[in-house]
Design a protein around this motif. Structure first.
Motif, PDB file in Angstrom:
ATOM      1  N   CYS A  80     -39.430 -20.593 -67.102  1.00 14.16           N
ATOM      2  CA  CYS A  80     -39.802 -21.780 -66.326  1.00 14.16           C
ATOM      3  C   CYS A  80     -41.254 -21.747 -65.864  1.00 14.16           C
ATOM      4  O   CYS A  80     -41.768 -22.758 -65.386  1.00 14.16           O
ATOM      5  N   ARG A  81     -41.920 -20.605 -66.007  1.00 13.57           N
ATOM      6  CA  ARG A  81     -43.268 -20.452 -65.473  1.00 13.57           C
ATOM      7  C   ARG A  81     -44.359 -20.441 -66.538  1.00 13.57           C
ATOM      8  O   ARG A  81     -45.486 -20.848 -66.267  1.00 13.57           O
ATOM      9  N   ASP A  86     -45.342 -15.637 -73.109  1.00 11.71           N
ATOM     10  CA  ASP A  86     -45.460 -14.727 -71.976  1.00 11.71           C
ATOM     11  C   ASP A  86     -46.587 -13.752 -72.283  1.00 11.71           C
ATOM     12  O   ASP A  86     -46.396 -12.745 -72.970  1.00 11.71           O
ATOM     13  N   VAL A  87     -47.783 -14.056 -71.794  1.00 11.75           N
ATOM     14  CA  VAL A  87     -48.974 -13.276 -72.136  1.00 11.75           C
ATOM     15  C   VAL A  87     -48.826 -11.821 -71.691  1.00 11.75           C
ATOM     16  O   VAL A  87     -49.201 -10.891 -72.407  1.00 11.75           O
ATOM     17  N   GLY A  88     -48.272 -11.619 -70.505  1.00 10.34           N
ATOM     18  CA  GLY A  88     -48.097 -10.257 -70.009  1.00 10.34           C
ATOM     19  C   GLY A  88     -47.211  -9.428 -70.906  1.00 10.34           C
ATOM     20  O   GLY A  88     -47.513  -8.268 -71.217  1.00 10.34           O
ATOM     21  N   ALA A  89     -46.094 -10.008 -71.350  1.00  8.04           N
ATOM     22  CA  ALA A  89     -45.176  -9.287 -72.235  1.00  8.04           C
ATOM     23  C   ALA A  89     -45.812  -9.002 -73.588  1.00  8.04           C
ATOM     24  O   ALA A  89     -45.620  -7.927 -74.173  1.00  8.04           O
ATOM     25  N   PRO A 143     -40.350 -31.087 -72.644  1.00  7.69           N
ATOM     26  CA  PRO A 143     -39.995 -30.531 -71.332  1.00  7.69           C
ATOM     27  C   PRO A 143     -39.127 -29.291 -71.503  1.00  7.69           C
ATOM     28  O   PRO A 143     -38.449 -29.114 -72.516  1.00  7.69           O
ATOM     29  N   LYS A 144     -39.158 -28.425 -70.510  1.00  2.00           N
ATOM     30  CA  LYS A 144     -38.392 -27.170 -70.569  1.00  2.00           C
ATOM     31  C   LYS A 144     -36.907 -27.437 -70.815  1.00  2.00           C
ATOM     32  O   LYS A 144     -36.243 -26.692 -71.551  1.00  2.00           O
ATOM     33  N   ARG A 145     -36.393 -28.460 -70.197  1.00  2.00           N
ATOM     34  CA  ARG A 145     -34.956 -28.750 -70.317  1.00  2.00           C
ATOM     35  C   ARG A 145     -34.579 -29.056 -71.761  1.00  2.00           C
ATOM     36  O   ARG A 145     -33.530 -28.627 -72.245  1.00  2.00           O
ATOM     37  N   GLY A 223     -32.667 -18.904 -59.317  1.00  3.04           N
ATOM     38  CA  GLY A 223     -33.677 -19.909 -59.036  1.00  3.04           C
ATOM     39  C   GLY A 223     -34.792 -19.937 -60.064  1.00  3.04           C
ATOM     40  O   GLY A 223     -35.455 -20.960 -60.239  1.00  3.04           O
ATOM     41  N   ARG A 224     -34.995 -18.817 -60.755  1.00  6.77           N
ATOM     42  CA  ARG A 224     -36.032 -18.770 -61.791  1.00  6.77           C
ATOM     43  C   ARG A 224     -35.690 -19.656 -62.986  1.00  6.77           C
ATOM     44  O   ARG A 224     -36.558 -19.950 -63.812  1.00  6.77           O
ATOM     45  N   ALA A 225     -34.438 -20.058 -63.088  1.00 11.03           N
ATOM     46  CA  ALA A 225     -33.998 -20.897 -64.203  1.00 11.03           C
ATOM     47  C   ALA A 225     -33.828 -22.354 -63.798  1.00 11.03           C
ATOM     48  O   ALA A 225     -33.286 -23.149 -64.558  1.00 11.03           O
ATOM     49  N   SER A 226     -34.304 -22.714 -62.621  1.00 12.54           N
ATOM     50  CA  SER A 226     -34.039 -24.050 -62.079  1.00 12.54           C
ATOM     51  C   SER A 226     -34.646 -25.179 -62.908  1.00 12.54           C
ATOM     52  O   SER A 226     -34.173 -26.311 -62.842  1.00 12.54           O
ATOM     53  N   CYS A 227     -35.658 -24.878 -63.722  1.00 13.79           N
ATOM     54  CA  CYS A 227     -36.311 -25.939 -64.498  1.00 13.79           C
ATOM     55  C   CYS A 227     -35.386 -26.559 -65.537  1.00 13.79           C
ATOM     56  O   CYS A 227     -35.679 -27.629 -66.065  1.00 13.79           O
ATOM     57  N   VAL A 228     -34.277 -25.888 -65.867  1.00 11.86           N
ATOM     58  CA  VAL A 228     -33.356 -26.448 -66.858  1.00 11.86           C
ATOM     59  C   VAL A 228     -32.134 -27.081 -66.220  1.00 11.86           C
ATOM     60  O   VAL A 228     -31.222 -27.530 -66.932  1.00 11.86           O
ATOM     61  N   GLY A 229     -32.098 -27.135 -64.911  1.00  7.76           N
ATOM     62  CA  GLY A 229     -30.975 -27.739 -64.215  1.00  7.76           C
ATOM     63  C   GLY A 229     -31.147 -29.236 -64.016  1.00  7.76           C
ATOM     64  O   GLY A 229     -32.243 -29.772 -64.153  1.00  7.76           O
ATOM     65  N   GLU A 230     -30.069 -29.881 -63.702  1.00  6.14           N
ATOM     66  CA  GLU A 230     -30.112 -31.322 -63.412  1.00  6.14           C
ATOM     67  C   GLU A 230     -30.918 -31.528 -62.143  1.00  6.14           C
ATOM     68  O   GLU A 230     -30.597 -30.962 -61.088  1.00  6.14           O
TER      69      GLU A 230
END
Length: 236
Positions: A80-81, A86-89, A143-145, A223-230
């Protein structure tokens, strides 16, 4: 009479044409997939070789929020971020490679969508080099969703042509993907890295342990996955 050698410029022109076509395919299709439900390259390969394909598309609203959280927390905790990559990974993966350590893999969910929709089984690092710009483009357009909806409907979830969570949940547990408890959601998520061997319905001790960790993380950090929620929220 000896055949004339093909001029270098003709070879370059053919190569450039092929490259343009390969680039144009995802550029054109990604916006189309905002409204059209796609078929993945592995699915196409099975269709073309006469092997069975089992897939029933499920809108993201008809998929358990527990599964969404479990998949994100196990596959791509920064989904979601980040902006597709993921540049760090990736940096850690390069450092491990240069140091001769085992490479853990740094493919985000968006990179996996890019691979499944547009790429074949090229050598891993060549493929990953192509995944990165494709993932950035997909994240820019979609969009992420929608990215998550596509992922959950094209991911391979069984050894006999089961694609998408509907087929995976039905094969493993005989249930629909909107009716998952934490255990079944976590076991389905734990199967994703190797759906050919991992059986959610008959988990090994190690798979059960991994699923337990996934469920715990998903409940704690959902909460880190909230971008895919309704409405930007998950009902966990």
């Amino acid at each position: 009479m000896a055949r004339r050698k093909t001029p270098l410029w003709r070879i370059l022109r053919i190569a450039l044409t092929i490259l343009v076509v390969l680039v144009a395919i995802p550029v054109v299709l990604t916006p189309v997939y905002l409204v059209v439900n796609p078929v993945s390259v592995p699915m196409l390969e099975r269709y073309l070789t006469g092997r069975p394909v089992e897939r029933e598309w499920r809108p993201i609203g008809d998929i358990s929020d527990r599964l969404k959280a479990s998949v994100i927390l196990s596959e791509d905790g920064q989904f979601c971020r980040h902006w597709g990559v993921d540049v760090g990974a990736l940096r850690e993966e390069v450092e491990d490679l240069l140091a001769g350590r085992d490479v853990r893999g740094a493919s985000t969910i968006t990179m996996q969508v890019a691979r499944n929709l547009f790429l074949t089984n090229a050598p891993s690092y060549l493929r990953k080099a192509a995944e990165i710009p494709l993932a950035v483009y997909i994240d820019l357009v979609m969009p992420k969703r929608r990215i998550m909806e596509i992922y959950l409907n094209i991911a391979e979830w069984g050894p006999e042509g089961q694609f998408g969570v509907a087929a995976g949940a039905r094969r493993a547990f005989g249930i629909e993907p909107q009716t998952l408890d934490w255990r079944t959601a976590a076991l389905l998520a734990a199967a994703l890295p190797n759906p050919m061997l991992r059986k959610p319905a008959e988990p090994t001790a190690n798979m059960s342990r991994v699923a337990g960790i996934i469920a715990e993380r998903a409940q704690q950090y959902g909460g880190r996955a909230s971008c895919v929620g309704e409405g930007g929220r998950l009902a966990l």
